[in-house]
Structure formats: structure tokens, C-alpha cells
Design an enzyme around this catalytic site. Structure first.
Site, PDB file in Angstrom:
ATOM      1  N   GLU A 172       0.827  -1.207   0.000  1.00 15.57           N
ATOM      2  CA  GLU A 172       0.000   0.000   0.000  1.00 15.57           C
ATOM      3  C   GLU A 172       0.864   1.260   0.000  1.00 15.57           C
ATOM      4  O   GLU A 172       0.844   2.062   0.933  1.00 15.57           O
ATOM      5  CB  GLU A 172      -0.962  -0.039   1.184  1.00 15.57           C
ATOM      6  CG  GLU A 172      -1.960  -1.191   1.071  1.00 15.57           C
ATOM      7  CD  GLU A 172      -2.882  -1.310   2.265  1.00 15.57           C
ATOM      8  OE1 GLU A 172      -2.705  -0.553   3.242  1.00 15.57           O
ATOM      9  OE2 GLU A 172      -3.785  -2.161   2.231  1.00 15.57           O
ATOM     10  N   ASN A 194       2.540   2.700   7.453  1.00 12.95           N
ATOM     11  CA  ASN A 194       1.460   1.738   7.301  1.00 12.95           C
ATOM     12  C   ASN A 194       1.318   1.001   8.628  1.00 12.95           C
ATOM     13  O   ASN A 194       2.261   0.941   9.412  1.00 12.95           O
ATOM     14  CB  ASN A 194       1.759   0.760   6.157  1.00 12.95           C
ATOM     15  CG  ASN A 194       0.526   0.002   5.703  1.00 12.95           C
ATOM     16  OD1 ASN A 194       0.080  -0.929   6.372  1.00 12.95           O
ATOM     17  ND2 ASN A 194      -0.035   0.401   4.576  1.00 12.95           N
ATOM     18  N   HIS A 414     -18.450  -9.075   5.689  1.00 11.83           N
ATOM     19  CA  HIS A 414     -17.105  -8.558   5.961  1.00 11.83           C
ATOM     20  C   HIS A 414     -16.480  -9.347   7.096  1.00 11.83           C
ATOM     21  O   HIS A 414     -17.060  -9.466   8.174  1.00 11.83           O
ATOM     22  CB  HIS A 414     -17.156  -7.077   6.339  1.00 11.83           C
ATOM     23  CG  HIS A 414     -15.793  -6.490   6.583  1.00 11.83           C
ATOM     24  ND1 HIS A 414     -15.472  -5.785   7.717  1.00 11.83           N
ATOM     25  CD2 HIS A 414     -14.663  -6.516   5.838  1.00 11.83           C
ATOM     26  CE1 HIS A 414     -14.207  -5.390   7.655  1.00 11.83           C
ATOM     27  NE2 HIS A 414     -13.698  -5.829   6.524  1.00 11.83           N
ATOM     28  N   HIS A 415     -15.301  -9.910   6.822  1.00 11.71           N
ATOM     29  CA  HIS A 415     -14.529 -10.623   7.828  1.00 11.71           C
ATOM     30  C   HIS A 415     -13.182  -9.933   7.998  1.00 11.71           C
ATOM     31  O   HIS A 415     -12.255 -10.174   7.229  1.00 11.71           O
ATOM     32  CB  HIS A 415     -14.280 -12.085   7.407  1.00 11.71           C
ATOM     33  CG  HIS A 415     -15.476 -12.951   7.454  1.00 11.71           C
ATOM     34  ND1 HIS A 415     -15.508 -14.206   6.870  1.00 11.71           N
ATOM     35  CD2 HIS A 415     -16.701 -12.771   8.010  1.00 11.71           C
ATOM     36  CE1 HIS A 415     -16.696 -14.756   7.063  1.00 11.71           C
ATOM     37  NE2 HIS A 415     -17.433 -13.892   7.754  1.00 11.71           N
ATOM     38  N   GLU A 416     -13.060  -9.058   8.971  1.00 10.34           N
ATOM     39  CA  GLU A 416     -11.743  -8.513   9.315  1.00 10.34           C
ATOM     40  C   GLU A 416     -11.097  -9.457  10.316  1.00 10.34           C
ATOM     41  O   GLU A 416     -11.625  -9.686  11.405  1.00 10.34           O
ATOM     42  CB  GLU A 416     -11.866  -7.107   9.905  1.00 10.34           C
ATOM     43  CG  GLU A 416     -10.550  -6.522  10.375  1.00 10.34           C
ATOM     44  CD  GLU A 416      -9.459  -6.581   9.313  1.00 10.34           C
ATOM     45  OE1 GLU A 416      -8.465  -7.303   9.527  1.00 10.34           O
ATOM     46  OE2 GLU A 416      -9.610  -5.929   8.266  1.00 10.34           O
ATOM     47  N   HIS A 484      -8.530  -8.429   1.193  1.00  6.23           N
ATOM     48  CA  HIS A 484      -7.778  -7.188   1.377  1.00  6.23           C
ATOM     49  C   HIS A 484      -6.569  -7.431   2.285  1.00  6.23           C
ATOM     50  O   HIS A 484      -6.621  -8.263   3.187  1.00  6.23           O
ATOM     51  CB  HIS A 484      -8.664  -6.100   1.976  1.00  6.23           C
ATOM     52  CG  HIS A 484      -9.546  -5.448   0.962  1.00  6.23           C
ATOM     53  ND1 HIS A 484      -9.665  -4.080   0.845  1.00  6.23           N
ATOM     54  CD2 HIS A 484     -10.343  -5.966  -0.004  1.00  6.23           C
ATOM     55  CE1 HIS A 484     -10.503  -3.788  -0.141  1.00  6.23           C
ATOM     56  NE2 HIS A 484     -10.935  -4.915  -0.667  1.00  6.23           N
ATOM     57  N   GLU A 485      -5.497  -6.688   2.013  1.00  2.00           N
ATOM     58  CA  GLU A 485      -4.213  -6.810   2.713  1.00  2.00           C
ATOM     59  C   GLU A 485      -3.557  -8.174   2.533  1.00  2.00           C
ATOM     60  O   GLU A 485      -2.569  -8.474   3.203  1.00  2.00           O
ATOM     61  CB  GLU A 485      -4.343  -6.510   4.224  1.00  2.00           C
ATOM     62  CG  GLU A 485      -4.714  -5.091   4.557  1.00  2.00           C
ATOM     63  CD  GLU A 485      -6.217  -4.867   4.600  1.00  2.00           C
ATOM     64  OE1 GLU A 485      -6.665  -3.738   4.308  1.00  2.00           O
ATOM     65  OE2 GLU A 485      -6.953  -5.829   4.916  1.00  2.00           O
ATOM     66  N   GLU A 509      -9.109   4.125  -0.391  1.00  2.00           N
ATOM     67  CA  GLU A 509      -9.146   4.517   1.017  1.00  2.00           C
ATOM     68  C   GLU A 509      -8.036   5.507   1.363  1.00  2.00           C
ATOM     69  O   GLU A 509      -8.205   6.367   2.237  1.00  2.00           O
ATOM     70  CB  GLU A 509      -9.053   3.285   1.908  1.00  2.00           C
ATOM     71  CG  GLU A 509      -7.760   2.517   1.791  1.00  2.00           C
ATOM     72  CD  GLU A 509      -7.744   1.255   2.650  1.00  2.00           C
ATOM     73  OE1 GLU A 509      -8.730   1.015   3.368  1.00  2.00           O
ATOM     74  OE2 GLU A 509      -6.748   0.514   2.600  1.00  2.00           O
TER      75      GLU A 509
END
Length: 704
Positions: A172, A194, A414-416, A484-485, A509
Site C-alpha cells: 500500500e 502503514n 465482511h470478515h476482518e 484485502h491486505e 481509502e
């Protein structure tokens, strides 16, 4: 004495000639040469139209705790050549059919002294080279630990590079455009903050690495089919302009654990004198295996909205309450907590998004911050953070399921994970079952923060295997994944097409975190997107974030017309209209393009391309025959000149053009745009003004 010297030279040349092997691309433009040097070290080189692309470069692997690495003392035991040519149909994509055409050379090498062998397989396509190391089953090489892979890419000059710093945990970053020799000087300045990052060298960079030579050749180094192996970075020796592979280590510092038989990922080098060939290439996909999912009927491209941007910008929050400095799942009683009044994922707010999505023809709505635990989720190396099934008191799962279904809208889960991968694997079956029971067919997973177990990196072998495990487990439940990530994609979506999106780069973002460079989106198609689609989350109409989130002074460095063009230039089967409904309601005529534009395509034509400066692409919507066009611009004002010869001959079309005006300025006047309609044919030419960080978008409607 002179005769002896001549004899030695003749013997050396003859030996090299015996070892040398050549391979040409199907169109004959690219030549790859393989040879063993005097030490028995495998080497290769690459030429494009007789110009050096990769000078003689070494191949091999250094092993840990082994007296004899796989670097030298090889002899050639066997060579085989082959030609392959097929056309396959992707489940989704930029085109409805992909040609996979290459010539192949497989070289079997033996270290006779200890009776060990490896095979190096080269595949040469019209747009570049792929090669990998293969370890066939054998008695004297069964298990080993990779200390470092020693693959080299010796550049033929001090090229202009479009790069981000090497990092074990994030991609990122904004891209830098410098000469190779200037990478060291920029050093740590390129490594912006980051939440999880770890660099390794002042000249380390990440793939996909895009370059341009002084002679006008476009080069790209990347990898394909990253499975059960650490992610490859590149470390530059800026004295010789030679890159060497640099694998991501695990918590112990080891690079890779191998059980034979085994194949490494492919190392790739693309080359062309036309930048359009690079962005149009499907070579990375072609180096992956065909789909392992037999029934793909449940995998559907998606245009969606979400309760997301309002939280990213600070208007609302993921957390339900401010009462608890720490929480413990199963013990903390949220029913006794006072709501903070800023929580975004409420039943009422989600219904508002569902209503707007249904009214405007969208497929789905993403909701973040719906599940308990967000008050205490980040920065504490906390293992048991979320259970992925327990909602906050103000989020009614069953009610929203029924409401969305009645409106023809799907909800996206959404699963963070907060990078606690053990915890996610602990809950993943229960979480996926919960999703299916409540009508969720797609999940956005996240890996924010430092990886748990402690010391692991986002791109090490063990964590690469976790990402793959989550994708394959999701396929068992007929769930699509947008990770993501996670690690940047390497064409895995050909084999598992339920991987319909990734972040793995600096997305929209960051426009709310201080902004991205104005030309960022003109580089991504040449780098990050070569391995798979990005969930970039375009479609921001209100650029001044302070107008709706007073504590955030960030500005979106883009014009409104540029935001529309991104739906074409940043290909993805998963496209978000990322802004809030009230902002779209202010610009209904521009929002019409987002409503109209397709997300799946039968054909794509790249019309203009120059990394860091501009990209123009036209796409034909799957099943409808409608064409759309997008053009994004970099730092400088320009006029885009194109011919509309992709349109069907003999037909007339109404082209609706959404474009910058002469007054448009991405900093001071980003919402200035005009919309005009003109009649065009395949013979029409168009000259269109583009502001800095601007562009234009076009929809074509056939005149019957």
C-alpha cells in the site's frame, strides 16, 4: 604458449556451445538463451527483436544446512522442447476467450557428485518469458529449506522504473518513477507509514515491477502461480543493474520449506515496444492451472455499494460503543452498553443503502462493522478478536436478509481478521455456514495489522498458504472472496475463479488518509493488475472530505470524470460505487454512467497506454454488445486522440461522453465536467481534452 591459449579458448567456446539452448517466441520476436557457465551454474538471457532485455543471469537456489546448494556443478542430462496452443474461456474477465500459446524448453540438470537433479522449465510467449524450478521425486533430495532463491534479472541499462519499496507486509504505497540508479537515494522516503510494514533493503522493490528503457522497450518482472512458497521481491545491485530474487522469510528467518516433488512459482519477464501489449497480456493467467471448480454457475460479477466510505472518512465508525476500553467475546455484554451514536452498520442505515442500490440497479451491498469486537480489535496482538457470527445489538441479521432479498439485493459479508490467521481458521467453517444461512454469497476479508502468530509476515510461505486455504474453503461453500491486505495476485483466479477481487495495493481509502499521487491510477494497470483484478473502490464524487467529515482534511486527488473512467481502466468483476448515496444524488447525470457501465466483458481494446501518464481502453459488455470506454490521465494536461475502429463496421452509435472541462482542476475544481452526445461510427476519430488527474468515459448506444 599461444597455441595452448587458442586451444583453451576453442575448448571453452565449444563447451558453451554444447551447453547452449535457444528458444524463440511463437512470433519470433523474443529469443531466450540458456547455458551452463564454466562453474556449471545455469544461466539465461533474453532478447527482443535482437535487443538485450535480460543479460546473462544466473539461476539457482541456496539451501539452508546443506553443504551443497543448488547453484553450481550441474551438467545437462536432458532437454525437451514443445509447442502449446489452446484457447480457453474464463469465468469472468476482460475478454471471453484467452489464447495460451507458447514454445517450451525443459532442461534437466544433474549434480553428478551427489546424484541430485532439478528441471528448469521455460515458456516463451509472444509477450514474454515464464520459467520455474521443478524438483522431481528422487532419493537424494526429499526435504529441504530454502535459504534464498538466487534468480537474477540483469538489466541491459539504467531503465526508468515504476516501483514501490520492497516490504514483507504491504504493497500500500504510492509508486515512484525514477531511474534504477536512483532507487537507493530515495530509500526510506518511499516507505510511507502503514499499520504493518517491514522493509529489507534500500534497493529492494516489489513485483510487479514496470520499467521503460531509453530505447522505448517496456519491461515487466513479476511471478505467476504463487502457491506454497513465499512471495518474491527483487533486490537491486545498482552497480551492475542486476536484480536478484529476495523471498519473504518466516518468523525464524527461513525462506521456504520444500517437500519433493515440488514446483516453484513462475518467474516472469514481459517485454514489448508497445505498452498496450503489457496491459493486455494474459500471460500471468496462462501460467496458472485451469479452474479446479467444475460448477462455476454461482460465480457472478458484482456491482455493489457499501457502508464503508463513511467509516473510512470518519463520518461514522465500525465500533458500536465507546463504553469499553477492552472487550472479551462471550463475556462483554453489549446490550448493557451505550451506543456511541456514530455506528455505521445499523439496521436503519443499511436499509438506506439497500433502497438506493435496488433503485439504481446494483447487485449487492457490503456492510462493515456489523459484528462485535471492533472496540478492541487492533494493535494488541490479540488472538481471539472476532467470531464472525455475532452481530451488534443494532444490526438485525435476519431482518436485513429478508429486506435485501425482497429488494433483489445481496449482502456482502465482511470478515476482518486483524491478521490473526489462526483465529480465522478456527472459525472459518462456522463463519461460512453462517453466511450461507443468511444469504451472503461473497465475503470481503481483511488482514490489517501485524500477523499472528507473532513474527510471521503477510507474504511468508505459511501465510500464503493461509490465503489459499481460505479461498479453497470458500469454494466448498460456493462463496466468492475479495481479500484485502493479502498478497498481490499472481493469476490464481484462473484456478480458483471465486477469487473475484483483491486489494493488495494502495486503493481509494488512501484518498481519505491524505491522498494518493495524481498519476497513481495510470500505473496500477501496468503493475498490480497484471496478476488479477483489484477492488480499488472507485466512484468518489465529493473530493473535499472535510465537507461531510469535519475532522478529516484529506482531498481526493482526482476529477469526477477520472472516477468514472476507473470503471474501465482498473478492470475488476467486482466494482464498487464507493461514495455515499447523498453524493450521487447531487450529480444524477454523472451517476448515470456508473449505473450503466458493465462489469463483465466479451472484448477489450487498449487504445492508448503509457505507464504513469495515461491509459485508454474500450470494452464490449458481455452478452449485450454495448461498448464503453474509459481514459485516465496523469500529472499533465493532454489531448487524447483515438479512433473508434473497435465499433462494428456499418453501424451508427450515439456516444455519451462524460469529460473534464477546460476549467476542471483536481485540486480546486474537481467536479467540473460536461456531458455531450455525438453520433459516431467505426471510422470516427475523437480528440478529447483531459485535465491533470482527469480523463473521460463514454457509453455507446447503437442506433437501430
Amino acid at each position: 604458449m599461444k597455441k595452448l591459449q587458442l586451444l583453451l579458448v576453442w575448448v571453452f567456446v565449444f563447451t558453451c556451445a554444447v551447453n547452449a539452448q535457444q528458444l524463440k517466441s511463437p512470433n519470433g520476436n523474443i529469443t531466450m538463451s540458456f547455458a551452463l557457465n564454466a562453474n556449471g551454474t545455469p544461466t539465461y538471457s533474453l532478447q527482443y527483436k535482437q535487443k538485450d532485455v535480460v543479460k546473462t543471469s544466473k539461476l539457482g537456489l541456496e539451501l539452508k544446512d546443506d553443504k551443497k546448494s543448488l547453484l553450481s556443478d550441474f551438467t545437462i542430462a536432458d532437454t525437451k522442447t514443445a509447442t502449446f496452443d489452446e484457447t480457453w474461456k474464463p469465468v469472468w474477465g476482460e475478454v471471453n476467450a484467452i489464447r495460451n500459446h507458447y514454445n517450451e524448453l525443459a532442461v534437466t540438470l544433474v549434480q553428478k557428485e551427489i546424484d541430485r537433479k532439478i528441471l528448469i522449465r521455460f515458456r516463451l510467449f509472444d509477450e514474454g518469458l515464464g520459467f520455474r524450478y521443478e524438483f522431481p521425486s528422487q532419493k537424494n533430495l526429499t526435504y529441504f529449506v530454502v535459504k534464498e532463491e538466487k534468480t537474477e534479472f540483469a538489466m541491459a541499462g539504467d531503465h526508468t522504473a515504476f516501483w514501490i519499496p520492497g516490504d514483507y507486509d504491504t504493497q500500500e504505497y504510492d509508486y515512484n518513477t525514477t531511474k534504477l540508479s536512483e532507487i537507493r537515494a530515495l530509500g526510506e522516503k518511499a516507505r510511507t507509514a502503514n499499520v504493518s510494514q517491514q522493509g529489507f533493503s534500500p534497493t529492494g522493490v516489489q513485483t510487479s515491477l514496470m520499467m521503460k528503457t531509453n530505447e522505448g522497450l517496456y519491461l515487466n518482472i513479476h511471478e505467476a502461480a504463487l502457491l506454497n512458497y513465499p512471495c518474491m521481491h527483487l533486490n537491486l545491485d545498482d552497480r551492475t543493474m542486476t536484480f536478484q530474487s529476495w523471498l519473504t522469510p518466516d518468523a525464524k528467518g527461513d525462506k521456504g520449506y520444500v517437500q519433493v516433488p515440488f514446483n516453484t512459482p513462475w518467474r516472469t519477464v514481459m517485454v514489448s515496444d508497445d505498452a498496450r501489449d503489457i496491459v493486455a497480456s494474459k500471460m500471468i493467467y496462462n501460467l496458472n492451472e485451469p479452474s479446479k471448480i467444475k460448477d462455476v454457475s454461482w460465480i457472478k460479477p458484482v456491482k455493489y455499494m457499501g457502508v464503508w466510505w463513511e467509516m473510512i472518512t470518519g463520518k461514522s465508525t465500525w465500533a458500536y460503543t465507546d463504553d469499553y476500553p477492552t472487550v472479551e467475546l462471550g463475556i462483554t455484554d453489549y446490550n448493557k452498553a451505550k451506543p456511541n451514536g456514530k455506528h455505521g452498520a445499523t439496521t436503519a442505515n443499511v436499509k438506506k443503502y439497500i433502497d438506493f442500490a435496488a433503485k439504481n440497479g446494483f447487485d449487492a451491498v457490503l456492510v462493515e462493522g456489523w459484528n462485535v469486537g471492533w472496540e478492541d480489535w487492533f494493535g494488541h496482538l490479540k488472538d481471539y478478536v472476532f467470531d464472525f457470527v455475532t452481530p451488534y445489538p443494532d444490526f438485525n441479521v435476519q431482518e436485513l436478509h429478508a429486506y435485501a432479498k425482497a429488494k433483489g439485493i445481496k449482502l456482502i459479508m465482511h470478515h476482518e481478521t486483524s491478521s490473526s490467521v489462526r483465529n480465522y481458521e478456527r472459525h472459518i467453517d462456522t463463519a461460512y455456514k453462517f453466511m450461507k444461512a443468511n444469504g451472503y454469497d461473497a465475503v470481503k476479508s481483511g488482514y490489517v495489522g501485524n500477523i499472528l502468530p507473532v513474527g510471521e509476515n503477510h507474504y511468508s510461505q505459511w501465510i500464503i498458504n493461509h490465503y489459499q486455504y481460505a479461498i479453497e474453503k470458500a469454494a466448498d461453500y460456493h462463496i466468492m472472496v475479495n481479500a484485502h491486505e493479502a498478497v498481490r495476485p499472481t493469476g490464481i483466479a484462473r484456478t480458483y475463479p471465486n477469487l473475484i477481487g483483491n486489494e493488495s495495493a494502495r486503493g481509494t481509502e488512501y484518498q481519505a488518509f491524505g491522498g494518493s499521487k495524481p498519476n497513481h491510477v495510470t500505473i496500477l494497470p501496468f503493475t498490480r493488475l497484471l496478476g488479477g483484478p483489484m477492488d480499488y473502490t472507485p466512484g468518489i464524487f465529493e473530493m473535499d472530505i472535510s465537507k461531510f467529515s469535519p475532522n478529516n482534511n484529506s482531498h481526493v486527488n482526482s476529477t469526477l470524470a477520472n472516477q468514472l473512467a476507473l470503471y474501465l481502466t482498473l478492470y475488476s468483476p467486482l466494482q464498487m460505487a464507493a461514495d455515499m448515496p447523498e453524493h450521487y444524488e447531487r450529480f444524477p447525470d454523472a451517476f448515470q454512467f456508473i449505473k450503466d457501465v458493465a462489469v463483465d466483458w466479451d472484448d477489450s481494446k487498449y487504445l492508448e497506454a503509457e505507464p504513469g501518464q495515461y491509459l485508454t481502453v474500450a470494452r464490449k459488455a458481455k452478452g449485450t454488445g454495448k461498448w464503453f470506454l474509459g481514459s485516465v490521465n496523469g500529472d499533465n494536461v493532454r489531448t487524447s486522440n483515438i479512433t473508434l475502429d473497435f465499433l462494428e463496421k456499418g453501424k451508427k452509435y450515439v456516444a455519451t461522453i462524460y469529460a473534464d472541462t477546460k476549467e476542471t482542476n483536481y485540486k480546486t475544481n474537481p467536479q467540473a465536467y460536461n456531458i455531450r452526445k455525438i453520433t459516431v461510427t467505426s471510422k470516427s476519430k475523437l480528440a478529447q481534452f483531459c485535465a491533470a488527474a482527469g480523463g473521460y468515459a463514454i457509453s455507446f448506444e447503437e442506433i437501430k
